[in-house]
Design a protein around this motif. Structure first.
Motif, short mmCIF file in Angstrom:
data_model
loop_
_atom_site.label_atom_id
_atom_site.label_comp_id
_atom_site.label_asym_id
_atom_site.label_seq_id
_atom_site.Cartn_x
_atom_site.Cartn_y
_atom_site.Cartn_z
N TRP A 208 31.15 52.14 37.68
CA TRP A 208 31.30 52.44 39.11
C TRP A 208 32.10 53.73 39.28
CZ3 TRP A 208 28.69 49.77 42.68
CH2 TRP A 208 28.22 48.49 42.35
N LEU A 270 34.53 46.95 39.62
CA LEU A 270 34.98 47.49 40.91
C LEU A 270 36.49 47.41 41.08
CD1 LEU A 270 32.09 46.08 43.05
CD2 LEU A 270 32.69 48.50 42.94
N VAL A 274 38.66 49.36 44.06
CA VAL A 274 39.38 48.65 45.11
C VAL A 274 40.87 48.95 45.06
CG1 VAL A 274 40.10 46.35 45.89
CG2 VAL A 274 37.70 46.80 45.34
N PHE A 480 34.94 48.29 49.24
CA PHE A 480 34.62 49.04 48.04
C PHE A 480 34.40 50.53 48.29
CE2 PHE A 480 32.56 44.77 47.50
CZ PHE A 480 33.57 44.24 46.69
N PHE A 560 41.36 43.23 43.37
CA PHE A 560 39.93 42.91 43.39
C PHE A 560 39.74 41.57 42.69
CE2 PHE A 560 36.02 42.98 40.75
CZ PHE A 560 35.09 42.89 41.76
N SER A 569 32.09 40.09 49.04
CA SER A 569 33.33 40.70 48.60
C SER A 569 34.46 39.69 48.70
CB SER A 569 33.67 41.96 49.42
OG SER A 569 33.85 41.63 50.78
#
Length: 644
Positions: A208, A270, A274, A480, A560, A569
């Motif tokens: 990511w 992620l 975050v 995100f 996260f 999420s």
């Protein structure tokens, strides 16, 4: 001995002159390689030895010189940066930042130099241009940058289109209110106007990458990304049609000078996206706060009761609502000057103060760059009128302003943002911006800045059916992307079944109460104006109101937990010793999750969730000792866990 000394000096000189330079993060996982190839500066980014960005261009053009070609290497200097700081209005309150830095200097054929300063921490890259004085030259205009981001073809993207200038309501676009598309191949991202920051990418279905910029102030315009072209997304300056076509799109820069930081956050999950603090790690406060500003929740009539509520009686009812809910503020929106008046507003402010409720007042930012007609108008765009108005606001006891309808991202508009913030601090006023650009490090740079909209926010739920249908989808994206790099004043948490004053029919809300409560945790902003209405004191369940009474708007830590942009999420945020875990889902079927809440293992907590009929309920639960909690989120639903 002389031979050893000679060899050492030779090696040092050789290293200094080698133009290919690599800088690695403190843990060695993230690397940036800079080089000069065929007269142009390029860079490559590797994470875990996988190429994330390859041979992407650097450089810029001014009115007098082209620093994109015919460049030669001068030298490179490496250092380390380490700092610890406190920030009370972002996702984390105590931050430690450690990075390795590289200043890579090149010159053109006339010996005019500039440097690329790169700072690399374990998951973040920040870089900017630093431009020295060129002989007698002390001022330049940067017309264009070549700065680019070149991803592998196996990359998908999560981008928001730059809005077409001078379109939309009263020709007030652009205002960063275009929705994000999810998982779109980069080769298909060809929108002519480009894409706004932040921008999220998934590289090779494994890594990511979040792009943004920070440190933008009156000395430079805000930028955005071009459409995908020639394998690259380029930095672009504002569209020349912004501000009604008035003013330069370039950067007027004094020398020596620097550009804003461009930031790249990379991770195999992620979590780094975050939890990143890079937008604030590389900037510093520009002035001292004139007083200690207080943050919290507020009531706001306009979002549901709209323009008709702009009267003394309704605003008094919303002050009573705020007082009953233990909210710190009320936001009184457009037309207050005409429909309530300055004299009666002072009476209303005094009444709010007697209830321990502070007042924010709405202002139009301008009267010259678009056709927005709501008043107060022509009070914020000139220094003389602005200071006269702010003096009255201070004397009346107003706590802050919401300033709306800005003209774009040109340098002169960024200067207006800074002027409003700086003057407001002199008068002890906090500032929220709507109809606005993305804040770029402003929470740290400007002590009295307390949030911006810059998102498809709650007002669009009222106005646009498609946004109402996609409310859950959009909510799964914000943690995100948009809210990962800056505070987001969304104006949500709607408990009316219908998005109007009667609450009997019309635009029906399509998400559950638990979803709405969860967004109060997921969407971070130090001052958040919620969409409650006075009738909710009677028609909303007591446990929901009790939750909102206790809900903080500032956080000491953010984690996260799980999620995928556009699907669902789940985040955890801590205020003091109390953890809030919240999640929402946009999937068409109920989402079964096994959450890793090991930091809450064995604790008693309160759960708010939805049953299979989308009815919101609450109960006490005990988190398993191993922290593994099984939980289901309904489609369009959400949940919140609060540890006791």
């Amino acid at each position: 001995m002389k031979s050893l000394i000679y060899v050492s000096v030779f090696l040092l000189v050789f290293i200094a002159r080698a133009q290919n330079k690599t800088i690695a993060s403190p843990n060695g996982n993230l690397k940036v390689i800079i080089d000069v190839i065929d007269g142009g500066v390029i860079y490559t980014v590797k994470f875990d030895n996988t190429i994330i960005i390859e041979n992407a261009p650097l450089g810029f053009r001014t009115k007098k010189a082209d620093f994109t070609k015919n460049l030669t290497f001068v030298n490179a200097e490496s250092r380390k940066v380490s700092k610890t700081y406190e920030q009370d209005k972002i996702k984390q309150s105590q931050i430690t930042y450690n990075a390795n830095t590289l200043r890579y200097t090149v010159k053109d054929s006339k010996d005019r130099q500039f440097s690329v300063l790169v700072q690399v921490s374990d998951n973040d890259i920040a870089f900017r241009y630093e431009i020295d004085k060129w002989g007698e030259t002390r001022a330049i205009v940067v017309e264009k940058e070549l700065t680019g981001f070149s991803f592998p073809q196996e990359t998908s993207s999560f981008l928001s289109n730059a809005m077409r200038p001078m379109t939309g309501f009263a020709r007030t676009a652009p205002s960063y209110e275009s929705a994000y598309t999810a998982d779109k191949p980069i080769a298909e991202q060809t929108a002519g106007g480009g894409y706004v920051f932040p921008a999220l990418y998934k590289v090779k279905d494994e890594y990511w990458v979040l792009l943004s910029e920070t440190g933008v102030r009156s000395l430079y315009p805000a930028s955005h990304l071009s459409a995908y072209q020639d394998g690259t997304f380029y930095i672009e300056y504002p569209n020349e049609k912004e501000n009604n076509g008035f003013g330069s799109s370039g950067a007027q820069l004094g020398l020596p000078g620097v550009t804003p930081w461009r930031t790249i956050t990379i991770g195999k999950s992620l979590k780094p996206v975050v939890e990143t603090t890079i937008p604030w790690d590389v900037v510093e406060p520009l002035y001292e706060p004139s007083q200690e500003y207080e943050y919290g929740k507020g009531s706001w009539s306009w979002i549901i009761w709209q323009d008709a509520s702009m009267n003394y009686k309704d605003q008094k009812a919303y002050i009573d609502l705020a007082a009953t809910m233990d909210f710190k503020y009320i936001l009184i929106d457009a037309w207050w000057d005409e429909r309530i008046g300055y004299d009666r507003m002072k009476v209303l402010i005094d009444y709010a103060a007697s209830k321990d409720v502070g007042v924010f007042l709405w202002y139009n930012s301008n009267g010259i760059v678009n056709d927005a007609f709501q008043t107060p108008l022509n009070k914020m765009n000139t220094s003389i009128e602005r200071k006269k108005e702010m003096k009255w606001l201070q004397e009346a006891g107003v706590k802050g302003l919401k300033v709306d309808f800005f003209g774009g991202d040109k340098q002169e508009t960024i200067r207006l943002y800074e002027d409003i913030l700086s003057d407001a601090n002199d008068y002890g006023l906090m500032i929220i911006f709507h109809g606005t650009t993305l804040p770029r490090g402003w929470e740290r740079m400007y002590p009295n800045f307390v949030g911006s909209e810059a998102v498809v926010a709650s007002e669009m739920l009222v106005f646009v059916e498609d946004v109402r249908k996609k409310e859950a989808y959009n909510a799964t994206l914000h943690p995100f992307i948009r809210n990962a790099v800056a505070s987001m004043e969304f104006g949500g948490v709607v408990l009316n079944d219908y998005l109007n004053r009667g609450n009997k029919s019309g635009q029906r809300r399509l998400t559950t109460d638990a979803f709405q409560l969860a967004t109060g945790v997921l969407f971070q902003n130090p001052v958040q104006m919620f969409a409650l209405t006075p009738n909710n004191l009677d028609d909303a369940p007591k446990f929901e109101l009790d939750f909102l009474k206790e809900l903080p708007t500032t956080w000491d830590e953010t984690r996260f937990i799980d999620g995928y942009p556009g699907k669902f999420s789940v985040l955890a945020r801590r205020n003091g010793n109390i953890w809030y875990v919240a999640g929402v889902s946009a999937e068409s079927e109920p989402k079964k999750l096994e959450l890793d809440l090991s930091f809450l293992g064995g604790r008693i907590a309160t759960l708010i969730n939805d049953d299979k009929n989308a009815e919101t309920f609450t109960k006490e639960i005990k988190i398993p000792k191993n922290g593994k909690l099984n939980l289901t989120i309904q489609s369009g639903g959400g949940f919140v866990i609060v540890n006791e």
